[in-house]
Design a protein around this motif. Structure first.
Motif, PDB file in Angstrom:
ATOM      1  N   GLN A  40       0.814  -1.220   0.000  1.00  0.00           N
ATOM      2  CA  GLN A  40       0.000   0.000   0.000  1.00  0.00           C
ATOM      3  C   GLN A  40       0.848   1.271   0.000  1.00  0.00           C
ATOM      4  OE1 GLN A  40      -3.100   0.070   2.984  1.00  0.00           O
ATOM      5  NE2 GLN A  40      -3.761  -1.996   2.495  1.00  0.00           N
ATOM      6  N   HIS A  41       2.144   1.140   0.051  1.00  0.00           N
ATOM      7  CA  HIS A  41       3.029   2.302   0.062  1.00  0.00           C
ATOM      8  C   HIS A  41       3.099   2.928  -1.329  1.00  0.00           C
ATOM      9  CE1 HIS A  41       4.238   1.120   4.048  1.00  0.00           C
ATOM     10  NE2 HIS A  41       5.007   2.177   4.133  1.00  0.00           N
ATOM     11  N   PRO A  42       3.504   4.193  -1.395  1.00  0.00           N
ATOM     12  CA  PRO A  42       3.617   4.856  -2.695  1.00  0.00           C
ATOM     13  C   PRO A  42       4.537   4.138  -3.675  1.00  0.00           C
ATOM     14  CG  PRO A  42       3.629   6.474  -0.957  1.00  0.00           C
ATOM     15  CD  PRO A  42       3.694   5.127  -0.288  1.00  0.00           C
ATOM     16  N   ASN A  43       5.580   3.467  -3.171  1.00  0.00           N
ATOM     17  CA  ASN A  43       6.411   2.647  -4.055  1.00  0.00           C
ATOM     18  C   ASN A  43       6.289   1.193  -3.616  1.00  0.00           C
ATOM     19  OD1 ASN A  43       8.283   1.218  -5.504  1.00  0.00           O
ATOM     20  ND2 ASN A  43       9.984   2.591  -5.119  1.00  0.00           N
ATOM     21  N   PRO A  44       5.382   0.442  -4.240  1.00  0.00           N
ATOM     22  CA  PRO A  44       5.165  -0.951  -3.830  1.00  0.00           C
ATOM     23  C   PRO A  44       6.312  -1.886  -4.203  1.00  0.00           C
ATOM     24  CG  PRO A  44       3.837  -0.435  -5.743  1.00  0.00           C
ATOM     25  CD  PRO A  44       4.495   0.844  -5.327  1.00  0.00           C
ATOM     26  N   PHE A 103       5.218  -8.034  13.043  1.00  0.00           N
ATOM     27  CA  PHE A 103       4.928  -7.132  14.149  1.00  0.00           C
ATOM     28  C   PHE A 103       3.633  -6.340  13.972  1.00  0.00           C
ATOM     29  CE2 PHE A 103       9.453  -7.881  13.877  1.00  0.00           C
ATOM     30  CZ  PHE A 103       9.728  -8.318  15.171  1.00  0.00           C
ATOM     31  N   TRP A 104       2.899  -6.610  12.897  1.00  0.00           N
ATOM     32  CA  TRP A 104       1.642  -5.912  12.665  1.00  0.00           C
ATOM     33  C   TRP A 104       0.588  -6.364  13.670  1.00  0.00           C
ATOM     34  CZ3 TRP A 104       0.696  -6.153   6.636  1.00  0.00           C
ATOM     35  CH2 TRP A 104       1.700  -5.429   5.980  1.00  0.00           C
ATOM     36  N   GLY A 105      -0.241  -5.420  14.085  1.00  0.00           N
ATOM     37  CA  GLY A 105      -1.382  -5.733  14.937  1.00  0.00           C
ATOM     38  C   GLY A 105      -1.010  -6.126  16.359  1.00  0.00           C
ATOM     39  N   TYR A 136      -4.041   2.754   3.077  1.00  0.00           N
ATOM     40  CA  TYR A 136      -5.189   2.778   3.992  1.00  0.00           C
ATOM     41  C   TYR A 136      -4.833   2.254   5.367  1.00  0.00           C
ATOM     42  CZ  TYR A 136      -7.273   3.257  -0.614  1.00  0.00           C
ATOM     43  OH  TYR A 136      -7.544   3.670  -1.890  1.00  0.00           O
ATOM     44  N   ARG A 137      -3.965   1.278   5.428  1.00  0.00           N
ATOM     45  CA  ARG A 137      -3.554   0.691   6.707  1.00  0.00           C
ATOM     46  C   ARG A 137      -2.888   1.757   7.590  1.00  0.00           C
ATOM     47  NH1 ARG A 137      -0.135  -2.799   4.740  1.00  0.00           N
ATOM     48  NH2 ARG A 137      -1.727  -4.273   4.173  1.00  0.00           N
ATOM     49  N   SER A 138      -1.969   2.522   7.018  1.00  0.00           N
ATOM     50  CA  SER A 138      -1.277   3.563   7.784  1.00  0.00           C
ATOM     51  C   SER A 138      -2.198   4.739   8.105  1.00  0.00           C
ATOM     52  CB  SER A 138      -0.046   4.060   7.023  1.00  0.00           C
ATOM     53  OG  SER A 138       0.924   3.053   6.959  1.00  0.00           O
ATOM     54  N   LYS A 144      -6.150   6.456  14.473  1.00  0.00           N
ATOM     55  CA  LYS A 144      -6.424   5.824  15.774  1.00  0.00           C
ATOM     56  C   LYS A 144      -5.676   6.491  16.922  1.00  0.00           C
ATOM     57  CE  LYS A 144      -7.629   1.022  14.805  1.00  0.00           C
ATOM     58  NZ  LYS A 144      -7.153  -0.362  14.906  1.00  0.00           N
ATOM     59  N   ILE A 145      -4.525   7.108  16.601  1.00  0.00           N
ATOM     60  CA  ILE A 145      -3.785   7.764  17.679  1.00  0.00           C
ATOM     61  C   ILE A 145      -4.041   9.273  17.723  1.00  0.00           C
ATOM     62  CG2 ILE A 145      -2.013   5.982  17.809  1.00  0.00           C
ATOM     63  CD1 ILE A 145      -0.117   7.957  16.381  1.00  0.00           C
ATOM     64  N   GLY A 146      -5.064   9.729  17.004  1.00  0.00           N
ATOM     65  CA  GLY A 146      -5.515  11.101  17.137  1.00  0.00           C
ATOM     66  C   GLY A 146      -5.104  12.078  16.056  1.00  0.00           C
ATOM     67  N   ALA A 147      -4.501  11.602  14.981  1.00  0.00           N
ATOM     68  CA  ALA A 147      -4.106  12.506  13.900  1.00  0.00           C
ATOM     69  C   ALA A 147      -5.308  12.867  13.036  1.00  0.00           C
ATOM     70  CB  ALA A 147      -3.031  11.857  13.033  1.00  0.00           C
ATOM     71  N   THR A 148      -5.257  14.077  12.488  1.00  0.00           N
ATOM     72  CA  THR A 148      -6.298  14.518  11.565  1.00  0.00           C
ATOM     73  C   THR A 148      -5.684  14.856  10.223  1.00  0.00           C
ATOM     74  OG1 THR A 148      -6.300  16.407  13.106  1.00  0.00           O
ATOM     75  CG2 THR A 148      -8.402  15.509  12.525  1.00  0.00           C
TER      76      THR A 148
END
Length: 173
Positions: A40-44, A103-105, A136-138, A144-148
């Motif tokens: 999902q990163h800009p450079n897959p 280490f995900w999740g 989308y994952r990031s 979830k940690i409060g960023a807008t």
């Protein structure tokens, strides 16, 4: 106290951050060579040796990249960095982060962001994040940690074509 973009003392119960060194290439590539990490990163294609080498070179030259290690096992988790520090405006960016799928999740990303934010907020009032428009994952994790989300624009990654990114913001309490 001066904002050190590569502090040597950042750690919590889950992770430890150390300045990225050229000798870390093999251990970091082992984590980053899984295509799922970058899908999902800009450079897959960063899982490929050539693309990852470019990513790593940019990380080293940034003088802000940090290797993420497991506090208990010392296993390599991934990499992140501070960049574009603006002392006058009291802002910084955190990005170029990747974490191995093992280490995900498991709370590692949250622990990483908390550690980096707590340190940054000793020097700045605003922390921005560039996140790929299709990562989308990031996006979900940072929200979830409060960023807008505050903006979107093209970001030119080191040695790569520019890609659409969303800009997220977390402000100091």
């Amino acid at each position: 106290m001066k904002f050190d973009l590569q502090p040597t003392h950042l750690h919590n119960e889950r992770i430890r951050l150390i300045p990225l060194q050229e000798t870390d290439f093999d251990r970091l590539f082992e984590v980053g060579s899984n295509p799922k990490v970058w899908e999902q990163h800009p450079n897959p294609n960063r899982y490929k040796f050539e693309d990852f080498t470019n990513y790593f070179k940019g990380a080293i030259e940034s003088n802000g990249a940090l290797l993420i290690l497991d506090s208990f096992s010392n296993e390599t988790i991934g990499c992140s960095r501070y960049y574009d520090y603006n002392e006058k405006d009291r802002t910084i960016l955190i990005g170029y982060t990747f974490i191995g799928i093992k280490f995900w999740g498991n709370g590692y990303n949250k622990a990483l962001k908390k550690l980096m934010l707590d340190y940054a907020f000793q020097f700045v009032n605003k922390v921005y994040f560039h996140i790929g428009a299709f990562n989308y994952r990031s996006q979900k994790a940072i929200e979830k940690i409060g960023a807008t989300k505050v903006d979107e624009f093209e970001v030119e990654y080191y040695g790569e074509d520019s890609k659409l990114n969303f800009v997220y913001l977390i402000q100091k309490n």
